[in-house]
Design a protein around this motif. Structure first.
Motif, PDB file in Angstrom:
ATOM      1  N   LEU A  73      40.503  -2.689 125.616  1.00  0.00           N
ATOM      2  CA  LEU A  73      39.143  -2.150 125.461  1.00  0.00           C
ATOM      3  C   LEU A  73      39.091  -0.659 125.747  1.00  0.00           C
ATOM      4  O   LEU A  73      38.396   0.093 125.054  1.00  0.00           O
ATOM      5  CB  LEU A  73      38.170  -2.905 126.363  1.00  0.00           C
ATOM      6  N   ARG A  74      39.831  -0.233 126.767  1.00  0.00           N
ATOM      7  CA  ARG A  74      39.878   1.201 127.077  1.00  0.00           C
ATOM      8  C   ARG A  74      40.415   1.994 125.900  1.00  0.00           C
ATOM      9  O   ARG A  74      39.882   3.038 125.527  1.00  0.00           O
ATOM     10  CB  ARG A  74      40.752   1.436 128.319  1.00  0.00           C
ATOM     11  N   ARG A  75      41.458   1.487 125.265  1.00  0.00           N
ATOM     12  CA  ARG A  75      42.036   2.178 124.119  1.00  0.00           C
ATOM     13  C   ARG A  75      41.089   2.161 122.915  1.00  0.00           C
ATOM     14  O   ARG A  75      41.032   3.129 122.162  1.00  0.00           O
ATOM     15  CB  ARG A  75      43.371   1.537 123.739  1.00  0.00           C
ATOM     16  N   MET A  76      40.372   1.064 122.744  1.00  0.00           N
ATOM     17  CA  MET A  76      39.433   0.978 121.624  1.00  0.00           C
ATOM     18  C   MET A  76      38.251   1.903 121.809  1.00  0.00           C
ATOM     19  O   MET A  76      37.652   2.355 120.828  1.00  0.00           O
ATOM     20  CB  MET A  76      38.939  -0.466 121.469  1.00  0.00           C
ATOM     21  N   ALA A  77      37.910   2.201 123.043  1.00  0.00           N
ATOM     22  CA  ALA A  77      36.790   3.121 123.300  1.00  0.00           C
ATOM     23  C   ALA A  77      37.074   4.516 122.763  1.00  0.00           C
ATOM     24  O   ALA A  77      36.152   5.273 122.512  1.00  0.00           O
ATOM     25  CB  ALA A  77      36.510   3.171 124.799  1.00  0.00           C
TER      26      ALA A  77
END
Length: 79
Positions: A73-77
């Motif tokens: 999720l952090r990377r997708m943000a």
């Protein structure tokens, strides 16, 4: 896989199927951090993928799965 090739109803289905093959998805870390990010680059799949990570994987009983979901999720943000 066969449905994607024969029907053609899945946007970017062939490209995703080629990238997210048996061997790449067999590695859990790579599936969460590389393949999920690749699939999330397609707008049609981004929101459902994020929703699944938030609703299911972030509550998973396995701490490693929760951690991978958070990192994914952090990377997708950043997309």
């Amino acid at each position: 896989q066969e449905h994607v090739g024969r029907q053609g109803n899945f946007p970017h289905g062939i490209v995703i199927n080629t990238t997210a093959d048996y061997f790449t998805l067999g590695n859990r870390k790579r599936a969460f951090l590389d393949i999920a990010l690749f699939v999330a680059k397609f707008p049609e799949y981004r929101e459902p993928l994020i929703a699944h990570l938030l609703s299911t994987k972030s509550r998973h009983w396995d701490k490693k799965v929760r951690s991978l979901a958070a990192d994914s999720l952090r990377r997708m943000a950043l997309l």
